[in-house]
Design an enzyme around this catalytic site. Structure first.
Site, PDB file in Angstrom:
ATOM      1  N   MET A  30      45.921 114.966  45.623  1.00 37.41           N
ATOM      2  CA  MET A  30      46.967 114.456  44.728  1.00 37.41           C
ATOM      3  C   MET A  30      47.546 115.612  43.899  1.00 37.41           C
ATOM      4  O   MET A  30      48.197 115.397  42.890  1.00 37.41           O
ATOM      5  CB  MET A  30      46.400 113.365  43.814  1.00 37.41           C
ATOM      6  CG  MET A  30      45.906 112.162  44.607  1.00 37.41           C
ATOM      7  SD  MET A  30      45.917 110.629  43.678  1.00 37.41           S
ATOM      8  CE  MET A  30      44.729 110.995  42.400  1.00 37.41           C
ATOM      9  N   TYR A  32      47.724 119.228  41.549  1.00 38.15           N
ATOM     10  CA  TYR A  32      47.113 119.807  40.355  1.00 38.15           C
ATOM     11  C   TYR A  32      45.816 120.506  40.772  1.00 38.15           C
ATOM     12  O   TYR A  32      44.720 120.186  40.313  1.00 38.15           O
ATOM     13  CB  TYR A  32      46.871 118.751  39.264  1.00 38.15           C
ATOM     14  CG  TYR A  32      46.976 119.372  37.887  1.00 38.15           C
ATOM     15  CD1 TYR A  32      48.217 119.737  37.368  1.00 38.15           C
ATOM     16  CD2 TYR A  32      45.853 119.650  37.129  1.00 38.15           C
ATOM     17  CE1 TYR A  32      48.325 120.349  36.129  1.00 38.15           C
ATOM     18  CE2 TYR A  32      45.951 120.267  35.887  1.00 38.15           C
ATOM     19  CZ  TYR A  32      47.194 120.609  35.398  1.00 38.15           C
ATOM     20  OH  TYR A  32      47.289 121.230  34.173  1.00 38.15           O
ATOM     21  N   HIS A  34      42.649 122.776  41.872  1.00 37.24           N
ATOM     22  CA  HIS A  34      41.621 123.596  41.226  1.00 37.24           C
ATOM     23  C   HIS A  34      40.690 124.125  42.319  1.00 37.24           C
ATOM     24  O   HIS A  34      40.907 123.851  43.510  1.00 37.24           O
ATOM     25  CB  HIS A  34      40.871 122.789  40.157  1.00 37.24           C
ATOM     26  CG  HIS A  34      40.347 121.477  40.642  1.00 37.24           C
ATOM     27  ND1 HIS A  34      39.368 121.370  41.602  1.00 37.24           N
ATOM     28  CD2 HIS A  34      40.700 120.197  40.322  1.00 37.24           C
ATOM     29  CE1 HIS A  34      39.115 120.099  41.833  1.00 37.24           C
ATOM     30  NE2 HIS A  34      39.914 119.353  41.091  1.00 37.24           N
ATOM     31  N   HIS A  37      39.565 121.794  45.205  1.00 40.76           N
ATOM     32  CA  HIS A  37      40.511 121.624  46.311  1.00 40.76           C
ATOM     33  C   HIS A  37      40.523 122.887  47.188  1.00 40.76           C
ATOM     34  O   HIS A  37      40.548 122.803  48.414  1.00 40.76           O
ATOM     35  CB  HIS A  37      41.935 121.417  45.785  1.00 40.76           C
ATOM     36  CG  HIS A  37      42.124 120.207  44.923  1.00 40.76           C
ATOM     37  ND1 HIS A  37      42.367 120.279  43.573  1.00 40.76           N
ATOM     38  CD2 HIS A  37      42.127 118.889  45.230  1.00 40.76           C
ATOM     39  CE1 HIS A  37      42.507 119.064  43.075  1.00 40.76           C
ATOM     40  NE2 HIS A  37      42.364 118.191  44.063  1.00 40.76           N
ATOM     41  N   GLY A 147      35.879 115.828  49.482  1.00 35.42           N
ATOM     42  CA  GLY A 147      34.870 116.375  48.582  1.00 35.42           C
ATOM     43  C   GLY A 147      33.721 115.405  48.329  1.00 35.42           C
ATOM     44  O   GLY A 147      33.934 114.192  48.188  1.00 35.42           O
ATOM     45  N   GLN A 148      32.534 115.956  48.239  1.00 31.84           N
ATOM     46  CA  GLN A 148      31.352 115.174  47.872  1.00 31.84           C
ATOM     47  C   GLN A 148      31.482 114.652  46.431  1.00 31.84           C
ATOM     48  O   GLN A 148      30.866 113.672  46.051  1.00 31.84           O
ATOM     49  CB  GLN A 148      30.113 116.062  48.036  1.00 31.84           C
ATOM     50  CG  GLN A 148      28.795 115.435  47.660  1.00 31.84           C
ATOM     51  CD  GLN A 148      28.456 114.234  48.525  1.00 31.84           C
ATOM     52  OE1 GLN A 148      28.879 114.140  49.675  1.00 31.84           O
ATOM     53  NE2 GLN A 148      27.705 113.307  47.969  1.00 31.84           N
ATOM     54  N   SER A 186      40.920 117.215  38.285  1.00 31.87           N
ATOM     55  CA  SER A 186      42.244 117.317  37.660  1.00 31.87           C
ATOM     56  C   SER A 186      42.238 116.586  36.329  1.00 31.87           C
ATOM     57  O   SER A 186      42.991 116.920  35.411  1.00 31.87           O
ATOM     58  CB  SER A 186      43.303 116.705  38.579  1.00 31.87           C
ATOM     59  OG  SER A 186      43.190 117.253  39.877  1.00 31.87           O
TER      60      SER A 186
HETATM   61  P1  AMP Z   1      42.171 114.603  44.440  1.00 27.80           P
HETATM   62  O1  AMP Z   1      43.347 115.532  44.359  1.00 27.80           O
HETATM   63  O2  AMP Z   1      41.464 114.434  43.154  1.00 27.80           O
HETATM   64  O3  AMP Z   1      42.511 113.314  45.142  1.00 27.80           O
HETATM   65  O4  AMP Z   1      41.112 115.321  45.377  1.00 27.80           O
HETATM   66  C1  AMP Z   1      41.435 115.747  46.681  1.00 27.80           C
HETATM   67  C2  AMP Z   1      40.177 116.122  47.424  1.00 27.80           C
HETATM   68  O5  AMP Z   1      39.492 117.156  46.727  1.00 27.80           O
HETATM   69  C3  AMP Z   1      39.192 114.941  47.518  1.00 27.80           C
HETATM   70  O6  AMP Z   1      38.598 114.927  48.802  1.00 27.80           O
HETATM   71  C4  AMP Z   1      38.180 115.270  46.454  1.00 27.80           C
HETATM   72  O7  AMP Z   1      36.892 114.728  46.707  1.00 27.80           O
HETATM   73  C5  AMP Z   1      38.150 116.788  46.525  1.00 27.80           C
HETATM   74  N1  AMP Z   1      37.641 117.335  45.260  1.00 27.80           N
HETATM   75  C6  AMP Z   1      38.050 117.025  44.006  1.00 27.80           C
HETATM   76  N2  AMP Z   1      37.304 117.669  43.085  1.00 27.80           N
HETATM   77  C7  AMP Z   1      36.396 118.403  43.779  1.00 27.80           C
HETATM   78  C8  AMP Z   1      35.338 119.292  43.400  1.00 27.80           C
HETATM   79  N3  AMP Z   1      35.052 119.551  42.118  1.00 27.80           N
HETATM   80  N4  AMP Z   1      34.595 119.851  44.380  1.00 27.80           N
HETATM   81  C9  AMP Z   1      34.853 119.588  45.693  1.00 27.80           C
HETATM   82  N5  AMP Z   1      35.851 118.782  46.112  1.00 27.80           N
HETATM   83  C10 AMP Z   1      36.603 118.197  45.181  1.00 27.80           C
END
Ligand code: AMP
Length: 280
Positions: A30, A32, A34, A37, A147-148, A186
């Site tokens: 989504m 933003y 870090h 990602h 991500g786990q 994020s």
């Molecule tokens: P999001 O943008 O929050 O939807 O996350 C996108 C992907 O990044 C998802 O598969 C999350 O599980 C993974 N993700 C988010 N934060 C972390 C993190 N701290 N460590 C590893 N993977 C992450």
């Protein structure tokens, strides 16, 4: 690096890559971005010929009272980070093209989507599965990286892929943390400096639980009691849930084993943070 907005163009690129026998890796996000990602991108880069990262703040996974409108966005920053991490294509579609006016088909992984995260966030996983299923159909990846950190989401996606026969390998990557242990997210941006300190209670509780388990504690209720009392002591934290579950179907377990996962979710002020630890 290409930035593609149109579904038709994304399909064309994937089709061309496939005719050259290129392995396509997808990292759905989504935005933003870090380090969490980026760890998925680095792994995809290592495994695949073409790395596609999608950036889409998916409205169907947010409940009406949730933070869809104020969810952090910074496409310029994301573009730079993605390019330096080696992303080949950012798929960055418009909401109106993903969800047309007459949109009416959803994917739901029943039962698993109603517990834990799914209980607090009612239609959340239905929204997640629907968008991920759509991205799979549009991009046609060979491998997709999750991500786990969002353990229940990753488990649900694996189930969806199995149940609906998507020919896609799902790779789950370990949680990337800040130096002090806070899981990168994020949503950490919402925390004040006082809340940022309080947020460490999630990782501290997980570490405490891990210590107990290493000392041969086998009973979930004993571990959970300790977690609850630690969170209670943190003034700015409110526990949503903590449990020890089977890592595949997220059912609670009373006896801890190597297939168990400790999950915790807390409100820190108004921000809801999730974390988990695999029992090894
Ligand atoms: P999001 O943008 O929050 O939807 O996350 C996108 C992907 O990044 C998802 O598969 C999350 O599980 C993974 N993700 C988010 N934060 C972390 C993190 N701290 N460590 C590893 N993977 C992450």
């Amino acid at each position: 690096m290409k930035i593609i907005k149109a579904i038709k163009n994304m399909r064309q690129l994937s089709k061309k890559a496939k005719t050259h026998n290129n392995i396509i890796g997808l990292v759905p996000t989504m935005g933003y971005l870090h380090e969490g990602h980026l760890s998925l991108i680095h792994r995809a880069k290592n495994d695949c010929d073409v790395v596609v990262m999608s950036i889409f703040v998916n409205p169907t996974q947010f409940a009406p009272e949730e933070d869809l409108k104020k969810y952090p966005r910074d496409f310029d920053m994301d573009r730079k980070l993605a390019e330096s991490a080696g992303v080949d294509v950012i798929f960055y579609p418009d909401t109106k093209h993903i969800y047309t006016k007459d949109f009416s088909t959803f994917v739901s992984v029943e039962n698993m989507d109603k517990i834990w995260e799914g209980k607090t966030r009612l239609a959340h996983f239905k929204g997640v599965c629907t968008i991920v299923g759509k991205l799979f159909n549009i991009i046609d990846p060979d491998v997709a990286y999750f991500g786990q950190k969002d353990a229940q989401q990753t488990a649900i996606i694996k189930r969806m892929v199995k149940d609906l026969n998507f020919n896609i390998k799902i790779v789950a990557m370990p949680t990337v943390r800040e130096k002090d242990g806070l899981a990168m997210s994020s949503r950490n941006k919402y925390l004040s400096s006082e809340e940022r300190k309080a947020a460490l209670v999630l990782y501290r509780s997980l570490q405490e639980a891990e210590g107990m388990i290493k000392n041969r504690e086998k009973r979930s209720d004993n571990v959970l009691k300790r977690i609850r009392s630690m969170v209670k002591k943190e003034r700015l934290a409110r526990l949503d849930y903590a449990s020890i579950v089977n890592h595949k179907d997220f059912s609670s377990v009373s006896e801890i084993s190597k297939t168990s996962l400790i999950i915790i979710t807390c409100y820190i002020g108004k921000t809801r943070l999730i974390d988990n630890l695999v029992v090894v």
